[in-house]
Design a protein around this motif. Structure first.
Motif, PDB file in Angstrom:
ATOM      1  N   ILE A  20     -39.248  -1.949   2.811  1.00 51.94           N
ATOM      2  CA  ILE A  20     -38.719  -1.567   4.118  1.00 51.94           C
ATOM      3  C   ILE A  20     -37.677  -0.471   3.923  1.00 51.94           C
ATOM      4  O   ILE A  20     -36.750  -0.618   3.122  1.00 51.94           O
ATOM      5  N   ILE A  21     -37.838   0.605   4.663  1.00 54.07           N
ATOM      6  CA  ILE A  21     -36.894   1.720   4.604  1.00 54.07           C
ATOM      7  C   ILE A  21     -35.778   1.468   5.606  1.00 54.07           C
ATOM      8  O   ILE A  21     -36.029   1.261   6.796  1.00 54.07           O
ATOM      9  N   GLY A  22     -34.546   1.477   5.134  1.00 55.05           N
ATOM     10  CA  GLY A  22     -33.408   1.241   6.005  1.00 55.05           C
ATOM     11  C   GLY A  22     -33.085   2.447   6.869  1.00 55.05           C
ATOM     12  O   GLY A  22     -33.579   3.556   6.650  1.00 55.05           O
ATOM     13  N   HIS A  23     -32.248   2.227   7.858  1.00 60.33           N
ATOM     14  CA  HIS A  23     -31.794   3.295   8.752  1.00 60.33           C
ATOM     15  C   HIS A  23     -30.952   4.290   7.960  1.00 60.33           C
ATOM     16  O   HIS A  23     -30.294   3.931   6.985  1.00 60.33           O
ATOM     17  N   ASN A  24     -30.970   5.543   8.375  1.00 62.76           N
ATOM     18  CA  ASN A  24     -30.228   6.554   7.618  1.00 62.76           C
ATOM     19  C   ASN A  24     -28.720   6.485   7.848  1.00 62.76           C
ATOM     20  O   ASN A  24     -27.941   7.037   7.067  1.00 62.76           O
ATOM     21  N   VAL A  25     -28.282   5.789   8.912  1.00 65.35           N
ATOM     22  CA  VAL A  25     -26.848   5.712   9.220  1.00 65.35           C
ATOM     23  C   VAL A  25     -26.339   4.273   9.212  1.00 65.35           C
ATOM     24  O   VAL A  25     -25.233   3.999   8.734  1.00 65.35           O
ATOM     25  N   PHE A  26     -27.149   3.341   9.714  1.00 69.41           N
ATOM     26  CA  PHE A  26     -26.687   1.975   9.927  1.00 69.41           C
ATOM     27  C   PHE A  26     -27.306   0.986   8.937  1.00 69.41           C
ATOM     28  O   PHE A  26     -28.318   1.267   8.297  1.00 69.41           O
ATOM     29  N   TYR A  27     -26.676  -0.191   8.866  1.00 66.14           N
ATOM     30  CA  TYR A  27     -27.251  -1.305   8.117  1.00 66.14           C
ATOM     31  C   TYR A  27     -28.472  -1.834   8.872  1.00 66.14           C
ATOM     32  O   TYR A  27     -28.493  -1.851  10.104  1.00 66.14           O
ATOM     33  N   THR A  28     -29.468  -2.285   8.130  1.00 63.31           N
ATOM     34  CA  THR A  28     -30.690  -2.824   8.726  1.00 63.31           C
ATOM     35  C   THR A  28     -30.825  -4.293   8.362  1.00 63.31           C
ATOM     36  O   THR A  28     -30.871  -4.644   7.177  1.00 63.31           O
ATOM     37  N   LEU A  29     -30.875  -5.155   9.372  1.00 70.45           N
ATOM     38  CA  LEU A  29     -31.019  -6.590   9.142  1.00 70.45           C
ATOM     39  C   LEU A  29     -32.501  -6.935   9.051  1.00 70.45           C
ATOM     40  O   LEU A  29     -33.295  -6.541   9.906  1.00 70.45           O
ATOM     41  N   VAL A  30     -32.852  -7.676   8.007  1.00 71.03           N
ATOM     42  CA  VAL A  30     -34.254  -8.020   7.753  1.00 71.03           C
ATOM     43  C   VAL A  30     -34.399  -9.536   7.684  1.00 71.03           C
ATOM     44  O   VAL A  30     -33.644 -10.210   6.972  1.00 71.03           O
ATOM     45  N   LEU A  31     -35.362 -10.061   8.425  1.00 67.43           N
ATOM     46  CA  LEU A  31     -35.669 -11.488   8.381  1.00 67.43           C
ATOM     47  C   LEU A  31     -36.798 -11.714   7.381  1.00 67.43           C
ATOM     48  O   LEU A  31     -37.893 -11.169   7.532  1.00 67.43           O
ATOM     49  N   ILE A  32     -36.518 -12.504   6.346  1.00 68.60           N
ATOM     50  CA  ILE A  32     -37.541 -12.862   5.360  1.00 68.60           C
ATOM     51  C   ILE A  32     -38.328 -14.037   5.927  1.00 68.60           C
ATOM     52  O   ILE A  32     -37.828 -15.159   6.006  1.00 68.60           O
ATOM     53  N   GLU A  33     -39.546 -13.781   6.346  1.00 64.94           N
ATOM     54  CA  GLU A  33     -40.291 -14.772   7.120  1.00 64.94           C
ATOM     55  C   GLU A  33     -40.562 -16.059   6.348  1.00 64.94           C
ATOM     56  O   GLU A  33     -40.508 -17.154   6.911  1.00 64.94           O
ATOM     57  N   GLU A  34     -40.842 -15.953   5.058  1.00 67.97           N
ATOM     58  CA  GLU A  34     -41.206 -17.146   4.289  1.00 67.97           C
ATOM     59  C   GLU A  34     -40.052 -18.134   4.179  1.00 67.97           C
ATOM     60  O   GLU A  34     -40.258 -19.347   4.159  1.00 67.97           O
TER      61      GLU A  34
END
Length: 254
Positions: free
Chosen positions: A102-116
């Motif tokens: 997953i490529i993060g945002h160029n300015v902000f933090y990106t929250l990712v939900l790990i589905e498993e």
């Protein structure tokens, strides 16, 4: 009692009910400028949080919620409503399936939900996550709210916002009030405060406030950020000096 059960068992009714409760909370907090829809999205987007969790913000954690809302409203006064809403409404929680990059945002933090595992990862700005264990993220409260607070700091200290400010007093007063808001939080204080310190990258200036000298250098950078015009009065210069001194003292105390 039956009406409450009906509301909780019907998603559309609950959405309307929650909207009304958020509006009442804003009125009690005297936060009138933030759109209620923006606040509702902030409090409900995280689908790992139950209805009970969402209501806790309003019924149990309302004191901290009021501070968070004031934090956003103070910031909106500096950056503008359109800029704030555009920046945050385009963000969402990304879903990650095993072995997915997953490529993060160029300015902000990106929250990712790990589905498993229904756990979270937090991708720093301008970074790519190549495996689900790379940026594990844990917080005491709502991970989505924490991420938004961190991204609000990133927005406030971004070069884009700084370059638009033509009144250093407005900038300094905003930073000072932001510090007070951060320190009043119990659940979200540490990581948000760290982001504020680490994100102070203005132009070529960068500091993590590791010592008193670093704080002083940051204040001096702000002092020189705007060139005084010939029309600047002694009273304005004195007020500017006092405001900067107050901001420096807040950093030194914390």
């Amino acid at each position: 009692k039956e009406n409450i059960k009906l509301i909780f068992n019907n998603s559309d009714l609950f959405t309307r009910y929650y909207h009304d409760q958020v509006a009442l909370a804003q009125d009690e907090a005297k936060v009138y400028q933030l759109p209620t829809s923006f606040v509702q999205r902030l409090l409900t987007l995280n689908q790992t949080r139950s209805i009970t969790n969402q209501l806790q913000h309003l019924l149990i954690g309302h004191v901290e919620l009021f501070e968070i809302l004031k934090f956003f409203e103070i910031s909106m006064q500096l950056v503008g409503e359109e800029t704030l809403l555009n920046a945050f409404n385009e963000q969402s929680i990304q879903n990650c399936i095993s072995d997915q990059s997953i490529i993060g945002h160029n300015v902000f933090y990106t929250l990712v939900l790990i589905e498993e595992s229904t756990s979270f990862a937090l991708i720093p700005p301008n970074t790519t996550m190549t495996n689900e264990d790379e940026f594990t993220f844990e917080c005491n409260g709502d991970a989505w709210i924490e991420t938004n607070l961190m991204n609000l700091i990133e927005l406030l200290v971004s070069s884009t916002i700084i370059s638009r400010i033509d009144n250093i007093e407005q900038l300094i007063n905003c930073y000072n009030r932001v510090i007070q808001s951060i320190l009043s939080l119990n659940t979200y204080t540490e990581q948000t405060k760290n982001v504020f310190e680490n994100a102070c990258s203005l132009g070529e200036f960068n500091t993590t406030f590791e010592n008193c000298n670093a704080i002083h250098e940051f204040i001096e950078y702000l002092r020189n950020l705007f060139v005084d015009s010939e029309s600047t009065t002694d009273n304005v210069l004195l007020h500017r000096h006092r405001t900067l001194l107050k901001l420096e003292m807040e950093f030194l105390k914390n």
